[in-house]
Scaffold this active site. Structure first.
Site, mmCIF file in Angstrom:
data_model
loop_
_atom_site.group_PDB
_atom_site.id
_atom_site.type_symbol
_atom_site.label_atom_id
_atom_site.label_comp_id
_atom_site.label_asym_id
_atom_site.label_seq_id
_atom_site.Cartn_x
_atom_site.Cartn_y
_atom_site.Cartn_z
ATOM 1 N N TRP A 278 0.857 -1.185 0.000
ATOM 2 C CA TRP A 278 0.000 0.000 0.000
ATOM 3 C C TRP A 278 0.897 1.240 0.000
ATOM 4 O O TRP A 278 1.858 1.301 0.758
ATOM 5 C CB TRP A 278 -0.921 0.045 1.227
ATOM 6 N N GLU B 41 -3.240 -2.953 -2.203
ATOM 7 C CA GLU B 41 -4.364 -2.297 -1.517
ATOM 8 C C GLU B 41 -4.640 -0.931 -2.157
ATOM 9 O O GLU B 41 -3.737 -0.119 -2.317
ATOM 10 C CB GLU B 41 -4.005 -2.125 -0.041
ATOM 11 N N LYS C 161 -6.801 2.854 -2.465
ATOM 12 C CA LYS C 161 -7.304 3.885 -1.550
ATOM 13 C C LYS C 161 -7.793 5.067 -2.362
ATOM 14 O O LYS C 161 -7.147 5.494 -3.312
ATOM 15 C CB LYS C 161 -6.182 4.310 -0.608
ATOM 16 N N ASP D 130 -9.742 -2.451 1.617
ATOM 17 C CA ASP D 130 -9.858 -1.922 2.979
ATOM 18 C C ASP D 130 -11.161 -1.141 2.989
ATOM 19 O O ASP D 130 -11.365 -0.257 2.156
ATOM 20 C CB ASP D 130 -8.640 -1.022 3.243
ATOM 21 N N HIS E 143 -11.498 2.648 2.464
ATOM 22 C CA HIS E 143 -10.852 3.258 1.305
ATOM 23 C C HIS E 143 -11.755 3.524 0.109
ATOM 24 O O HIS E 143 -11.299 3.528 -1.037
ATOM 25 C CB HIS E 143 -9.664 2.391 0.874
ATOM 26 N N HIS F 4 -8.805 -5.694 4.510
ATOM 27 C CA HIS F 4 -8.474 -4.985 5.738
ATOM 28 C C HIS F 4 -9.789 -4.536 6.313
ATOM 29 O O HIS F 4 -10.505 -3.741 5.693
ATOM 30 C CB HIS F 4 -7.631 -3.731 5.445
ATOM 31 N N ASP G 266 -11.665 7.836 6.247
ATOM 32 C CA ASP G 266 -10.868 6.650 6.565
ATOM 33 C C ASP G 266 -10.221 6.822 7.940
ATOM 34 O O ASP G 266 -9.005 6.882 8.057
ATOM 35 C CB ASP G 266 -9.811 6.470 5.463
ATOM 36 N N ASP H 117 -10.142 4.880 10.585
ATOM 37 C CA ASP H 117 -9.594 3.704 11.256
ATOM 38 C C ASP H 117 -10.020 3.603 12.713
ATOM 39 O O ASP H 117 -9.205 3.321 13.596
ATOM 40 C CB ASP H 117 -8.068 3.632 11.101
ATOM 41 N N ASP I 218 -7.413 -3.737 10.475
ATOM 42 C CA ASP I 218 -6.570 -2.553 10.284
ATOM 43 C C ASP I 218 -7.261 -1.332 10.883
ATOM 44 O O ASP I 218 -8.086 -0.702 10.234
ATOM 45 C CB ASP I 218 -6.320 -2.337 8.775
HETATM 46 C C1 RNT Z 1 -3.753 3.106 5.109
HETATM 47 C C2 RNT Z 1 -3.908 1.667 4.786
HETATM 48 C C3 RNT Z 1 -2.832 0.768 5.284
HETATM 49 C C4 RNT Z 1 -2.365 1.133 6.670
HETATM 50 C C5 RNT Z 1 -1.428 0.136 7.302
HETATM 51 C C6 RNT Z 1 -0.732 0.693 8.496
HETATM 52 O O1 RNT Z 1 -4.842 3.857 4.775
HETATM 53 O O2 RNT Z 1 -5.137 1.208 5.230
HETATM 54 O O3 RNT Z 1 -3.230 -0.529 5.208
HETATM 55 O O4 RNT Z 1 -3.437 1.325 7.549
HETATM 56 O O5 RNT Z 1 -0.572 -0.329 6.346
HETATM 57 ZN ZN ZN Z 2 -5.538 -0.886 5.203
#
Ligand code: RNT
Ligand code: ZN
Length: 439
Positions: free
Chosen positions: A203, A244, A246, A278, A281, A305, A313, A315, A346
């Site tokens: 990523w 990945e 985004k 993810d 994203h 993720h 995003d 998290d 994640d």
């Molecule tokens: C970031 C991505 C990625 C990170 C990790 C730490 O937006 O989701 O996966 O969160 O690699």
């Molecule tokens: Zn991620």
């Protein structure tokens, strides 16, 4: 404060006097009535691996750069709750505490920035070697778990102008390609040492804050960079490389090189490479739960993720919300999908006790998976295929008040994990005895 504590302690005591065996037997019968075998569901989930990220424990800081510097690459943690792990020893101790509070099979998900440099001193990311991760291998073996890996293309001085693998500066781009290749070798080492395949996820946060003049150039360079990285010799059965996507990041709102189309098409056109979604994203009303089945029509395996985006995003810690439940259903209900989806978590919240954050996220995903396994999926599908949609809605709603908690307790018991009403006491104890002393 102390009165409040008494209340929670009392609830725990009452729960312990209840006959959980009888409760489970009653629940089991109710579920059997709708064709769900709860014993089989418990057995099945006990063998599903979920990859638990290391980075909730230290706010994604790692050990290879100055911990006082902020995160870069479009990601951010917020909050300053005391007790952050500052050393490999502290992170490992915290991680083990979390393992003890979580049921089910786990894998440790590491980032390259968590290299441990005590043998022979520091080397930069393009020069890291298996030996810098030997302590993590020892740790994984001790805990009987596999390892996943991530090159770290962020939070580093060579992230020049916010760019890594898509950089127009060839020298800089090469540094990051060499980092990716080093990580393939480390991922292979992980797989060999543990005997469990390693998922290695690529990523990057490369992108632009404002309207770019060239959208294609960075993507062409990113494509070439990943091609160079994956040309590093490896066995794709042992090292599963994922990419990945985004849609945007903080400071890169207008353009990201690794967009959804870019990564999906990269994976589709490069044998052995898997797409990773993810769920933070995408645009806010786009749902990963609706995308999984599409990808499974075309790929043998995919990766996820699982996170909780709140308006962006962000998290946030995964909880048992509708989208997590819906994602879990998509993972379990389509024949062999459980074997085809590489599941990872994640999220990173620095504003609350990190042990609790980690544990709530893992246990919530486990609940969602167990719920999905305790759903009469075949019967529901039959209702859909025979156009009995009124009944489908009614039955789906009915299921929401089935005694799932009793099945969950049985799963916890079978997996030597603390019950729902007692695990938090362990967190409070650990905070008092360990975390609060980290000043
Ligand atoms: C970031 C991505 C990625 C990170 C990790 C730490 O937006 O989701 O996966 O969160 O690699
Ligand atoms: Zn991620």
């Amino acid at each position: 404060m102390s009165e409040e504590k008494n209340l929670w302690e009392k609830i725990g005591e009452v729960a312990e006097t209840l006959n959980t065996e009888a409760r489970y037997e009653a629940a089991k019968q109710l579920y059997a009535g709708i064709g769900v075998d709860t014993d089989a569901a418990i057995e099945k989930l006990s063998n599903v691996t979920v990859s638990l990220h290391c980075w909730q424990g230290d706010d994604v800081r790692g050990f290879d750069t100055d911990p006082s510097k902020p995160l870069t690459g479009g990601i951010q943690t917020t909050g300053n709750y005391p007790g952050r792990a500052r050393t490999p020893e502290e992170l490992m101790a915290d991680y083990e505490k979390v393992l003890s509070l979580c049921p089910g099979k786990k894998k440790l998900n590491l980032h390259a920035s968590y290299a441990i440099f005590d043998e022979g001193g520091f080397v930069d990311r393009d020069k890291i070697e298996p030996k810098h991760f030997s302590k993590w291998v020892e740790f994984a073996k001790k805990n009987g778990i596999g390892l996943d890996f991530n090159p770290t293309f962020f939070s580093h001085p060579n992230m020049k102008n916010g760019l890594t693998l898509s950089s127009p500066d060839e020298k800089n781009r090469k540094f990051w390609i060499d980092h990716g290749k080093a990580c393939v070798r480390i991922a292979e080492y992980f797989a060999k040492e543990t005997g469990i395949p390693c998922v290695m996820n690529i990523w990057i946060g490369d992108g632009y804050k404002d309207i770019p003049a060239d959208r294609k150039g960075p993507r062409e360079r990113y494509k070439d960079s990943i091609e160079q990285i994956i040309s590093e010799p490896h066995d794709p059965k042992q090292v599963k490389i994922t990419v990945e996507s985004k849609v945007f990041g903080i400071g890169v709102e207008s353009y990201t090189a690794g967009s959804a189309e870019f990564t999906l098409l990269f994976a589709a056109t490069h044998p052995g490479i898997l797409p990773l979604m993810d769920n933070g994203h995408y645009h806010p009303t786009e749902m990963v739960s609706d995308k999984i089945s599409s990808l499974l029509c075309y790929f043998d395996e995919i990766a996820l993720h699982i996170t909780r985006p709140v308006r962006w995003d962000s998290d946030h810690v995964v909880i048992l919300d509708d989208e997590t439940k819906e994602i879990a259903k998509e993972i379990v209900r389509n024949g062999d999908s459980l074997d085809r989806v590489n599941i990872a978590l994640d999220y990173f919240d620095a504003s609350i006790n990190r042990i609790s954050a980690w544990t709530v996220g893992f246990r919530s995903l486990q609940k969602a998976l167990l719920m999905a396994l305790c759903t009469p999926n075949k019967e529901f599908k039959k209702l859909q295929d025979t156009n009995q949609l009124t009944k489908l809605m009614a039955k789906q709603e009915e299921l929401k008040v089935y005694p799932f908690g009793d099945v969950w307790e049985e799963y916890l018991l079978k997996n030597d994990a603390p019950s729902e009403l007692s695990w938090y006491n362990e967190v409070e104890k650990y905070e008092k005895e360990v975390l609060s002393k980290r000043v």
